[in-house]
Design a protein around this motif. Structure first.
Motif, mmCIF file in Angstrom:
data_model
loop_
_atom_site.group_PDB
_atom_site.id
_atom_site.type_symbol
_atom_site.label_atom_id
_atom_site.label_comp_id
_atom_site.label_asym_id
_atom_site.label_seq_id
_atom_site.Cartn_x
_atom_site.Cartn_y
_atom_site.Cartn_z
ATOM 1 N N ARG A 43 0.865 -1.246 0.120
ATOM 2 C CA ARG A 43 0.203 0.038 0.031
ATOM 3 C C ARG A 43 0.859 1.342 -0.006
ATOM 4 O O ARG A 43 1.846 1.230 0.968
ATOM 5 N N HIS A 44 0.811 1.904 -1.039
ATOM 6 C CA HIS A 44 1.747 3.077 -1.313
ATOM 7 C C HIS A 44 1.072 4.515 -0.945
ATOM 8 O O HIS A 44 -0.268 4.784 -1.118
ATOM 9 N N THR A 45 2.060 5.548 -0.731
ATOM 10 C CA THR A 45 1.456 6.898 -0.415
ATOM 11 C C THR A 45 1.409 7.611 -1.579
ATOM 12 O O THR A 45 2.347 7.623 -2.299
ATOM 13 N N PHE A 46 0.228 8.272 -1.749
ATOM 14 C CA PHE A 46 -0.017 9.119 -2.995
ATOM 15 C C PHE A 46 -0.425 10.338 -2.427
ATOM 16 O O PHE A 46 -1.086 10.681 -1.242
ATOM 17 N N VAL A 47 -0.083 11.404 -3.287
ATOM 18 C CA VAL A 47 -0.527 12.953 -2.845
ATOM 19 C C VAL A 47 -0.869 13.576 -4.121
ATOM 20 O O VAL A 47 -0.430 13.424 -5.220
ATOM 21 N N LYS A 48 -2.032 14.224 -4.165
ATOM 22 C CA LYS A 48 -2.551 15.023 -5.081
ATOM 23 C C LYS A 48 -3.433 16.132 -4.609
ATOM 24 O O LYS A 48 -3.845 16.183 -3.684
ATOM 25 N N PRO A 49 -3.644 17.224 -5.568
ATOM 26 C CA PRO A 49 -4.274 18.482 -5.308
ATOM 27 C C PRO A 49 -5.694 18.034 -5.123
ATOM 28 O O PRO A 49 -6.377 17.104 -5.713
ATOM 29 N N LEU A 50 -6.362 18.656 -3.988
ATOM 30 C CA LEU A 50 -7.884 18.479 -3.981
ATOM 31 C C LEU A 50 -8.515 19.658 -4.588
ATOM 32 O O LEU A 50 -8.174 20.995 -4.560
ATOM 33 N N ARG A 51 -9.574 19.163 -5.467
ATOM 34 C CA ARG A 51 -10.420 20.058 -6.319
ATOM 35 C C ARG A 51 -11.484 20.690 -5.322
ATOM 36 O O ARG A 51 -11.741 19.994 -4.545
ATOM 37 N N TRP A 52 -12.213 21.585 -5.855
ATOM 38 C CA TRP A 52 -13.365 22.356 -5.434
ATOM 39 C C TRP A 52 -14.486 22.685 -6.244
ATOM 40 O O TRP A 52 -14.174 23.028 -7.542
#
Length: 315
Positions: free
Chosen positions: A292-301
């Motif tokens: 299980r790997h760590t991902f990061v992404k921008p959160l949109r609105w």
């Protein structure tokens, strides 16, 4: 065209990233061996991938918190660093493996990778049952504790609870249940609400959480309340009927969940941090599968001020 994501950090589940006032990002997560609490820090999100790690606490060989160290989170509360985590007793104490309770350690140094970590003991909720995935947040001067716990009178594995805190390692008052597994997508394999994370924005308080078994069925839901509402009143909270983040079969990112929120280097862009697998053919016990790997992404609105989580495979 949006970028197809790659993991930021491999083999780190239940990731938590906190940006402190010193300008550093602090990262912790469940390690595959479930035997310790590991921290790292960097000036940038990308820098966390190659940052030196430090083991700040290791489980004892026996006793009530000597197995399966799960889902640590690092917080700076009331002038000191705290890591909240769940741990199970050694098997000679309990017949069943999954008997986790929640604990806290504290460090009063400026840099939590230095100095001494003090074991503060169990965070007692007043309900003696399986519990895990604690987080904290402060709102209008009050520190709150938010976690997942099983209740003997409610079908399923865990529900979400909230309580005010007397100290950063003690709650006060009766726990209030905010959510339980009830939709079909929350009840795949197991009936689970767990892994809560808090985000305050656009006049609302959002709580994301994870549901179902930790395979490709794992998905995320959302609770939200007005920032001026009574957070201890379950009626203040609304709940998404559908998952807000789920498996992307197209790009082979499976079971996204157990997230946290942080902010980008620009100081304003909210980043969604979560784990996911990149395959489903797990060999052996899924509990011990390290991928299980760590991902990061921008959160949109969206136009109404609600978060748009998008797909776990797309930035």
């Amino acid at each position: 065209m949006s970028e197809v994501l790659q993991p930021l950090i491999e083999q780190r589940a239940d990731p938590y990233i906190y940006r402190h006032t010193d300008g550093y990002y602090y990262f912790t997560a469940s390690v595959p061996q479930y035997d310790r609490i590991e921290l790292r820090r960097a000036k940038t999100i990308e820098g966390l991938a190659s940052a030196q790690t430090r083991d700040v606490w290791r489980k004892p060989d026996t006793g009530p918190y000597s197995e399966l160290i799960w889902a640590p989170e690092i917080h700076f509360n009331q002038g000191a660093w705290y890591v909240y985590f769940a741990a199970a007793p050694s098997r000679e104490i309990k017949d069943k493996l999954f008997q986790h309770r929640m604990y806290a350690i504290r460090n009063e140094s400026a840099n939590p990778l230095e100095g001494t970590w003090e074991f503060m003991g169990q965070v007692d909720t007043g309900i003696d049952s399986f519990c895990l995935d604690a987080t904290t947040f402060t709102h209008k001067g009050q520190l709150y504790y938010l976690w997942a716990q099983k209740h003997e009178d409610i079908e399923g594995n865990s529900n979400l609870y909230i309580a005010p805190m007397k100290t950063p390692w003690q709650i006060e008052g009766e726990p209030v249940m905010l959510s339980k597994p009830e939709h079909d997508w929350e009840c795949q394999g197991f009936l689970v609400n767990e892994g809560p994370s808090v985000l305050k924005k656009n006049g609302k308080i959002f709580i994301s959480y994870s549901a179902s078994a930790t395979d490709h069925n794992y998905a995320m839901g959302l609770l939200w309340a007005d920032e001026n509402a009574d957070l201890l009143d379950p009626a203040s909270w609304h709940k998404s009927e559908k998952p807000v983040l789920q498996t992307c079969f197209e790009h082979k990112v499976y079971g996204p969940g157990h997230n946290s929120f942080t902010v980008a280097e620009d100081g304003s862009t909210v980043l969604l941090v979560y784990h996911a697998r990149t395959y489903t053919e797990i060999v052996g016990d899924p509990l011990w599968n390290p991928d299980r790997h760590t991902f990061v992404k921008p959160l949109r609105w969206d136009a109404s001020g609600m978060p748009d989580f998008g797909r776990p495979s797309i930035a």
